[in-house]
Scaffold this motif. Structure first.
Motif, PDB file in Angstrom:
ATOM      1  N   VAL A 194     -66.092  60.663 -18.507  1.00 23.20           N
ATOM      2  CA  VAL A 194     -65.241  60.624 -19.464  1.00 23.20           C
ATOM      3  C   VAL A 194     -63.983  59.860 -19.346  1.00 23.20           C
ATOM      4  N   ASN A 195     -63.364  59.760 -18.013  1.00 19.93           N
ATOM      5  CA  ASN A 195     -62.544  58.725 -17.546  1.00 19.93           C
ATOM      6  C   ASN A 195     -63.152  57.623 -16.908  1.00 19.93           C
ATOM      7  N   TYR A 196     -64.046  56.945 -17.667  1.00 20.97           N
ATOM      8  CA  TYR A 196     -65.066  56.130 -16.971  1.00 20.97           C
ATOM      9  C   TYR A 196     -64.980  55.506 -15.558  1.00 20.97           C
ATOM     10  N   ALA A 197     -63.408  54.961 -15.649  1.00 29.62           N
ATOM     11  CA  ALA A 197     -63.226  53.971 -14.658  1.00 29.62           C
ATOM     12  C   ALA A 197     -62.279  54.948 -13.296  1.00 29.62           C
ATOM     13  N   GLU A 198     -62.105  56.242 -13.662  1.00 30.67           N
ATOM     14  CA  GLU A 198     -61.293  56.774 -12.786  1.00 30.67           C
ATOM     15  C   GLU A 198     -62.052  56.970 -11.316  1.00 30.67           C
TER      16      GLU A 198
ATOM     17  N   PHE B 197     -58.386  41.663 -17.586  1.00 33.98           N
ATOM     18  CA  PHE B 197     -58.148  43.029 -17.449  1.00 33.98           C
ATOM     19  C   PHE B 197     -57.989  43.844 -18.788  1.00 33.98           C
ATOM     20  N   ASP B 198     -58.687  44.989 -18.847  1.00 33.54           N
ATOM     21  CA  ASP B 198     -58.456  45.680 -20.308  1.00 33.54           C
ATOM     22  C   ASP B 198     -58.325  47.259 -19.923  1.00 33.54           C
ATOM     23  N   TYR B 199     -58.203  47.481 -18.715  1.00 35.94           N
ATOM     24  CA  TYR B 199     -58.025  48.952 -18.290  1.00 35.94           C
ATOM     25  C   TYR B 199     -57.089  49.077 -17.199  1.00 35.94           C
TER      26      TYR B 199
ATOM     27  N   ALA C 188     -52.957  49.920 -10.859  1.00 34.99           N
ATOM     28  CA  ALA C 188     -54.336  49.390 -10.860  1.00 34.99           C
ATOM     29  C   ALA C 188     -54.765  48.817 -12.252  1.00 34.99           C
ATOM     30  N   ALA C 189     -55.586  47.663 -12.185  1.00 34.29           N
ATOM     31  CA  ALA C 189     -56.124  47.223 -13.192  1.00 34.29           C
ATOM     32  C   ALA C 189     -57.390  46.756 -13.104  1.00 34.29           C
ATOM     33  N   GLY C 190     -58.348  46.895 -14.239  1.00 31.50           N
ATOM     34  CA  GLY C 190     -59.640  46.414 -13.884  1.00 31.50           C
ATOM     35  C   GLY C 190     -60.367  45.990 -15.452  1.00 31.50           C
ATOM     36  N   MET C 191     -61.660  45.548 -15.167  1.00 28.97           N
ATOM     37  CA  MET C 191     -62.108  45.202 -16.418  1.00 28.97           C
ATOM     38  C   MET C 191     -63.236  46.235 -16.858  1.00 28.97           C
ATOM     39  N   ALA C 192     -62.734  47.003 -17.888  1.00 24.49           N
ATOM     40  CA  ALA C 192     -63.713  47.815 -18.671  1.00 24.49           C
ATOM     41  C   ALA C 192     -64.889  47.368 -19.247  1.00 24.49           C
ATOM     42  N   THR C 193     -64.545  46.262 -20.123  1.00 26.80           N
ATOM     43  CA  THR C 193     -65.912  45.773 -20.769  1.00 26.80           C
ATOM     44  C   THR C 193     -66.601  44.887 -19.959  1.00 26.80           C
ATOM     45  N   GLY C 194     -67.702  44.904 -19.844  1.00 25.14           N
ATOM     46  CA  GLY C 194     -68.563  44.214 -19.118  1.00 25.14           C
ATOM     47  C   GLY C 194     -68.184  44.004 -17.609  1.00 25.14           C
ATOM     48  N   GLY C 195     -67.590  44.894 -17.155  1.00 28.89           N
ATOM     49  CA  GLY C 195     -66.901  44.909 -15.919  1.00 28.89           C
ATOM     50  C   GLY C 195     -67.799  45.278 -14.803  1.00 28.89           C
ATOM     51  N   ASN C 196     -67.091  45.240 -13.618  1.00 31.54           N
ATOM     52  CA  ASN C 196     -67.875  45.413 -12.260  1.00 31.54           C
ATOM     53  C   ASN C 196     -67.570  46.726 -11.618  1.00 31.54           C
ATOM     54  N   ASN C 197     -66.773  47.499 -12.359  1.00 32.13           N
ATOM     55  CA  ASN C 197     -66.478  48.727 -11.938  1.00 32.13           C
ATOM     56  C   ASN C 197     -65.395  48.693 -10.484  1.00 32.13           C
ATOM     57  N   LYS C 198     -64.747  47.510 -10.625  1.00 31.10           N
ATOM     58  CA  LYS C 198     -63.645  47.378  -9.685  1.00 31.10           C
ATOM     59  C   LYS C 198     -62.216  47.516 -10.139  1.00 31.10           C
TER      60      LYS C 198
END
Lengths: 115, 114
Positions: A99-103, B30-32, B91-101
């Protein structure tokens, strides 16, 4: 019970010795991480694993390697430890389908001292 | 260089006060954006997060404000309490097409004085 575990919690090694840090998670998360935390530097990514045998270097991989043979386990190995690898090491896991997919869910940390 | 930066290594506030923690980032992909909280000798836990399609998210006493054009996001804490004393990591990261980092900032040590 969603949990990330790390063993050992504290470890003292001599320079040149091998070090094995273990991490486990019970959430069937695909992605797992190893970070180190040093004063003033925050969390630095060492390695990321996207699933079994699918590992990628993070920002500071030099001096480390990893192994992931089961989805629930992720190991960090230091071959011939150096004094500058003294740090607190955190393991984490996440799922892109959550749900909080990047958590990211973190383990309690391992405090490693290399003498 | 540090892709995600927290401008204040430490902050002190009186109980009941309002405080603002700031975070700047460099990668405009970054979008997250997230804030993690860490007590001493404990693991970081997610406090609040926001995607780039909104510029604000509120959860009780905690609000994240996002300024994409300025590559900046902040955490506002109202009615601060002694139990808010902790290290806060942005913290920041790429949600779309991201690499889970996620890329983390250096952390801000917050002290709330009773």
């Amino acid at each position: 019970d969603m949990k990330v575990t790390q063993m050992p919690r504290y470890l003292i090694k001599r320079m040149g010795e091998n070090v094995l840090l273990e991490c486990g998670q019970d959430m069937s998360h695909e992605t797992m991480y190893w970070y180190r935390q040093d004063p003033g530097l925050g969390l630095q990514l060492i390695y990321i694993s996207y699933d079994v045998d699918s590992n990628s270097e993070g920002d500071i991989p030099k001096g480390y390697r990893v192994s992931r043979k089961k989805r629930e386990h992720f190991s960090l190995i230091l071959d011939s430890a150096k004094t500058n690898q003294t740090s607190v090491y955190f393991c984490a896991s996440s799922s892109p389908t959550g749900v909080n997919y990047a958590e990211q869910f973190f383990g309690p940390g391992t405090r490693l001292t290399v003498l | 260089g540090q892709q995600v930066k927290q401008s204040s290594p430490s902050l002190t506030v009186q109980e009941g006060g309002i405080l603002i923690l700031n975070c700047d980032y460099e990668n405009d992909m970054f979008d997250y954006f997230a804030w993690y909280k860490k007590y001493p000798d404990n693991s970081p836990t997610l406090l609040i997060s926001v995607r780039s399609n909104v510029d604000k998210r509120e959860d009780g006493r905690f609000t994240v404000f996002l300024n994409k054009s300025g590559k900046h996001f902040s955490l506002h804490i109202t009615a601060s309490q002694p139990e808010d004393t902790a290290v806060y990591l942005c913290a920041a990261g790429m949600a779309t097409g991201g690499n889970n980092k996620l890329t983390f900032g250096q952390g801000t040590v917050l002290s709330v004085i009773p």
